[in-house]
Design an enzyme around this catalytic site. Sequence first.
Site, PDB file in Angstrom:
ATOM      1  N   LYS A 167      42.915  35.850  44.218  1.00  0.00           N
ATOM      2  CA  LYS A 167      41.992  34.761  44.498  1.00  0.00           C
ATOM      3  C   LYS A 167      42.567  33.448  43.981  1.00  0.00           C
ATOM      4  CE  LYS A 167      37.101  33.587  43.517  1.00  0.00           C
ATOM      5  NZ  LYS A 167      35.873  34.109  42.883  1.00  0.00           N
ATOM      6  N   SER A 215      32.114  33.992  45.777  1.00  0.00           N
ATOM      7  CA  SER A 215      33.161  33.057  46.130  1.00  0.00           C
ATOM      8  C   SER A 215      34.509  33.739  46.373  1.00  0.00           C
ATOM      9  CB  SER A 215      33.323  32.038  44.994  1.00  0.00           C
ATOM     10  OG  SER A 215      33.723  32.692  43.784  1.00  0.00           O
ATOM     11  N   SER A 225      30.213  36.803  42.402  1.00  0.00           N
ATOM     12  CA  SER A 225      31.314  36.470  43.301  1.00  0.00           C
ATOM     13  C   SER A 225      32.236  37.621  43.661  1.00  0.00           C
ATOM     14  CB  SER A 225      32.138  35.314  42.711  1.00  0.00           C
ATOM     15  OG  SER A 225      31.408  34.112  42.778  1.00  0.00           O
TER      16      SER A 225
END
Length: 401
Positions: free
Chosen positions: A34, A111, A135
């Site tokens: 990420k 996210s 997330s």
Amino acid sequence: MSIATNDPSNAFIEHFDLPPLCEGILDGLKFTVKDNIDLAGYRTSYGSPTWRDAHVAPVHNALCVDQLLAAGARCIGKVVADEFTYSLDGESFYFGTPRNAKAPDRVPGGSSSGSAASVAGGFADFSLCTDSGGSIRVPASLCGLWGMRPSLHRVSEAGVLPFQPSVSTVGVLADRFDVLDRAMRVLLNEHTTNIPAPKHIVVLQDALEIADPAVRGQAETALQQIADRSGITLEPVSFAEIIGEDAPLNACNMEGLRDLQTAEFQSTVGNWIEACKPELGATFAMAYENVRTFDRVAVLDNIANCEHLFKRINAFFTEDTVVCFPTTPKKAPLKGSLNTLEAVMEFYDPTMTITAFSGVARLPEVSAPMLTVEGCPVGLSFVAGHYQDAYLLNALKTLIY
């Protein structure tokens, strides 16, 4: 640096090949990272091109990346994160919406949107990502993946961009449980197998009650199947019974994490935004107005309440207890549908009511891809006590297989 071309998943910021540092239990597995986690020589965007361009590339990998490379895994790219990771929907103003492979017309969840898309799309076996308000767990639920948020600070956050320190964790999204189990054990540095089997399956009734009827029905069926297979009786319990006080489940969010997270975000990212005045995506800008105008004095009672809830919830857990509930109360919203404050809050409020339970209590939680609602995946979550991460992974082997 821009979004990778010829990428049907729309997940990748950059493709590359970082070979393993050593052989180990992750031999042959590919992972993505990420884009709020440092990789040496690659600028970290934090979901914002302005942040990326204002910061130099790190010299070192985040420590959690090196752990995985040293265990035999190969890193194949950086993937999209929602803007400043301050979102649960996965629709990036700058990089577009990563594809939800299991429900292509719906959002992937955020996210860790690019992480979920890279794994669900078959490009990677797992992705290294982060979770504060959900997330990891939300995209796991909406994309039909395994996802684990470990106990708070159980995994090193050195080289991970600061977000909400009292809640943020580093974890994994994976396509199979055995991959999740192996990757998380490397990050946890925990290979203990002499762990007691679960004896109590506690069903958090408040979470079932706020879930959509179709989600509730699927969760109840799946839990009963687990109980029948394991021989362990389901124990319905309310949040008030868990903490021994007359309080609703949403106290974890509304009277605990919500204000604390806002104040911490002011300090970790808000200072930079106020100084540098970057262009902000429309959805993030709407959310950031609440951050900008937040009264920091108001958070002080919430800090005390978070500590109180942490103690009360963890006093409930024994070393042989697992608490279960739907990871998200709804299936994934349609892409482009979260374009008004009303639509956003209809998704966020019930979702964060559920995700804040593990957040405020600093608990390990695994979302398992066990439910299908009107053709869309929804996760079923399993939670153990603080720092009982290895126990939770072992318990899932007993309960699900």
